[in-house]
Structure formats: C-alpha cells, structure tokens
Design an enzyme around this catalytic site. Sequence first.
Site, short mmCIF file in Angstrom:
data_model
loop_
_atom_site.label_atom_id
_atom_site.label_comp_id
_atom_site.label_asym_id
_atom_site.label_seq_id
_atom_site.Cartn_x
_atom_site.Cartn_y
_atom_site.Cartn_z
N LYS A 50 -7.29 -12.33 -7.33
CA LYS A 50 -8.44 -12.38 -6.43
C LYS A 50 -9.55 -11.45 -6.89
CE LYS A 50 -8.44 -12.09 -1.77
NZ LYS A 50 -7.95 -11.94 -0.40
N LYS A 55 0.81 -1.22 0.00
CA LYS A 55 0.00 0.00 0.00
C LYS A 55 0.84 1.26 0.00
CE LYS A 55 -4.31 -1.73 1.94
NZ LYS A 55 -5.20 -1.71 3.11
N LYS A 91 -12.42 -5.48 -4.69
CA LYS A 91 -13.25 -4.28 -4.83
C LYS A 91 -12.50 -3.18 -5.55
CE LYS A 91 -13.30 -4.09 0.26
NZ LYS A 91 -14.07 -3.78 1.43
#
Length: 334
Positions: free
Chosen positions: A197, A114, A200
């Site tokens: 995966k 991140k 979102k």
Amino acid sequence: MTTKRILSCMQPTSHLHLGNYLGALKNWVKLQDEGGECFYGVVDLHAITQPYDNDTLAEATREIAAAYIAGGVDPEKSALFVQSAIPGHSQLMWLLATMTQMGKLERMTQFKDKAGKHKERAGLGLFAYPVLMAADILLYKATHVPVGDDQKQHLELARDVAATFNTRYNRNFFIQPEPVIMGDATRVMSLRDGTQKMSKSAESDMSRINLTDDADMIAKKIRKAKTDPEPLPETFKELEERPEALNLVTIYAALADKKKERVLREFAGKQFSEFKPALVDIAVEHLAPITQRMNELLKDKAEIDRILQSGAEQAREVADPVIEETMDIMGFWR
Ligand code: TRP
C-alpha cells in the site's frame, strides 16, 4: 427518510498522500455532497499511542485539517473537529473499556503489528486504541463509517461494543455503524512496489505522492515509478498479474473518474513512455489546486483554528448529550 450520519477520522501522524486522497478524502467529499450529516475528525489522541513529537503535534493537526478542506471537505456542510477538543471521546472510551473483553483486543491485527515482538512493553493506549475508536463513532451515533480495509476489524469491534452496551442495559441506545468500504477500486499502492500500500511510513519518499508535492516533484515521482517492459494490455484480466501497471492505471482511473476498463481502451498497446506523461498531466491537474489551497490555508492558522473551533462546537452539541444519557443509563450519580 432518515439521513445518514457519517463519521470518519485520520491521525495527524504525517503528511497525507495520494492514497489518502483517492482512497478516503475523495469519498468523504462525495458523501458530504450527497447530503449526509458528516463529522470528520483529526484524531490526535490516537496519534499519541505511538512515539510522537509534542513540538509539532498541533501543527500536524492543523495540516490534516487543511488537507481535508483543500481536498473538498466544506466546513459549512461538514463538522470538522479535533478529537482532543471534545472531552466526550475520552469519557466514553473509559465507559466502553469496562465492557470490552481483553481477548477481543488481543486479536486485533493492527495491535499485533504495531506492538511487535515485545507485547508486554506496548502501552495501554496502543492496546485500547480500538476502544477509543469505538468511542469516536458511538459518541456521534454515526450510521455510516467510511474506512479502509485495514480498519474493518476495528469497526467490527465498535459494532460489537455497541451491541454489548445495548444488551447489558437492555435498550437500543447505541447505533451499530455500517462500514462504507471505499472500494478496492481505489487502493493506491506504492510507486516502488505494486504489492505494498502507498503509505506515509514507507521509508522512500519516492514511493508516494504527498499532497504537499509540487508539480515537478509529482512528475519526477511518476516518471520514476516502477513499471514493467510490456505495453498496456487490452483487458483488465491481463493487468491483474502486473501490480505496478495495475496501480498506475488505477490511479489514472480514479483521478479521471473513469472505469479502469475505459482507461485501458484508451491506452491499450501504448508504452509507459506514453502513458506516464498522460498520468503526470492528470495528476498535476488534480493535485495542484489542492496543494495550492493547502499552502494558502497553512499560512492562515487563525482561519484553520476558527474552522476547528466551530467544528468542535457542532461536535459537542451532539456528543455532550450522548455522554449525559450514557451516564444516566449506567446509573451514575449526577
Ligand atoms: N484508526 C483509524 C486509522 O488509523 C483512524 C480513526 C480513529 C477512525 N477513529 C476513527 C476512522 C473513527 C474512522 C472512524 O485510519
């Protein structure tokens, strides 16, 4: 017999999708129905560690709560709370931060991902994210924490911090939580790329089925899902090399509550032109009631707020004494 105390949380960062439902929520409901004492949180303090919209945070928080309930979390059985409504999370985080080594936080792969290239520009909150997560868990003395693979490292840190505290203050106060790894069996992957995966944040909305999608949208996304030209194989082994095919079979099996092998026995030799409509049917059958319930709930904000208030009270009943005792143990003036 001591009952399990289960705690898990999701961030109100955006809409939930099929992967969150099959990979997490469905298991939360199972744990709840097996009689565990369950605490399910919407972790808004975590959500603000990355850029977010303050105009929609509260609404996003309600939406996640509505998804929990629509997905089967029963507020009569489980405490459903918003993290920021329980001051203990932030309080405990500070206390635990003083006994967490920076070196350990630097090794967290999620932080590295991140923070990206410019680590020195990352906020302290992003760096300390795992300490807040440890606080979420230890504050309730949770014994079992259902998490996905990507959160295992954070849970390990929580166990570590609990042990550090117990050693430092020479008592067995915090419980080292056990992970409940919710099976690779239901790892739901992107409909566009079976090696990624379902997420979102993926840019294409066609890559995921959102819990807010209606039947037409679900059908469209499944029809367009990437596959390969081969018919479905007889054995699971043959599927392993075909990520997109494996993903669709996985989704079918999870929705139908059947083993993948069993799904293959039903569909071996059939083309995707036959399998996909069956998958659409079962997906719509399962998701339509959830979507409908969610939309109903979202129209009744007062009801969601009432549930969250009552969940917060239950949460505080457990959390407040833990904070008090922690402060006593640490020797604060009170
Ligand atoms: N970090 C978790 C995630 O992004 C969310 C989370 C925060 C959590 N606190 C938690 C999960 C405590 C389990 C227990 O998925």
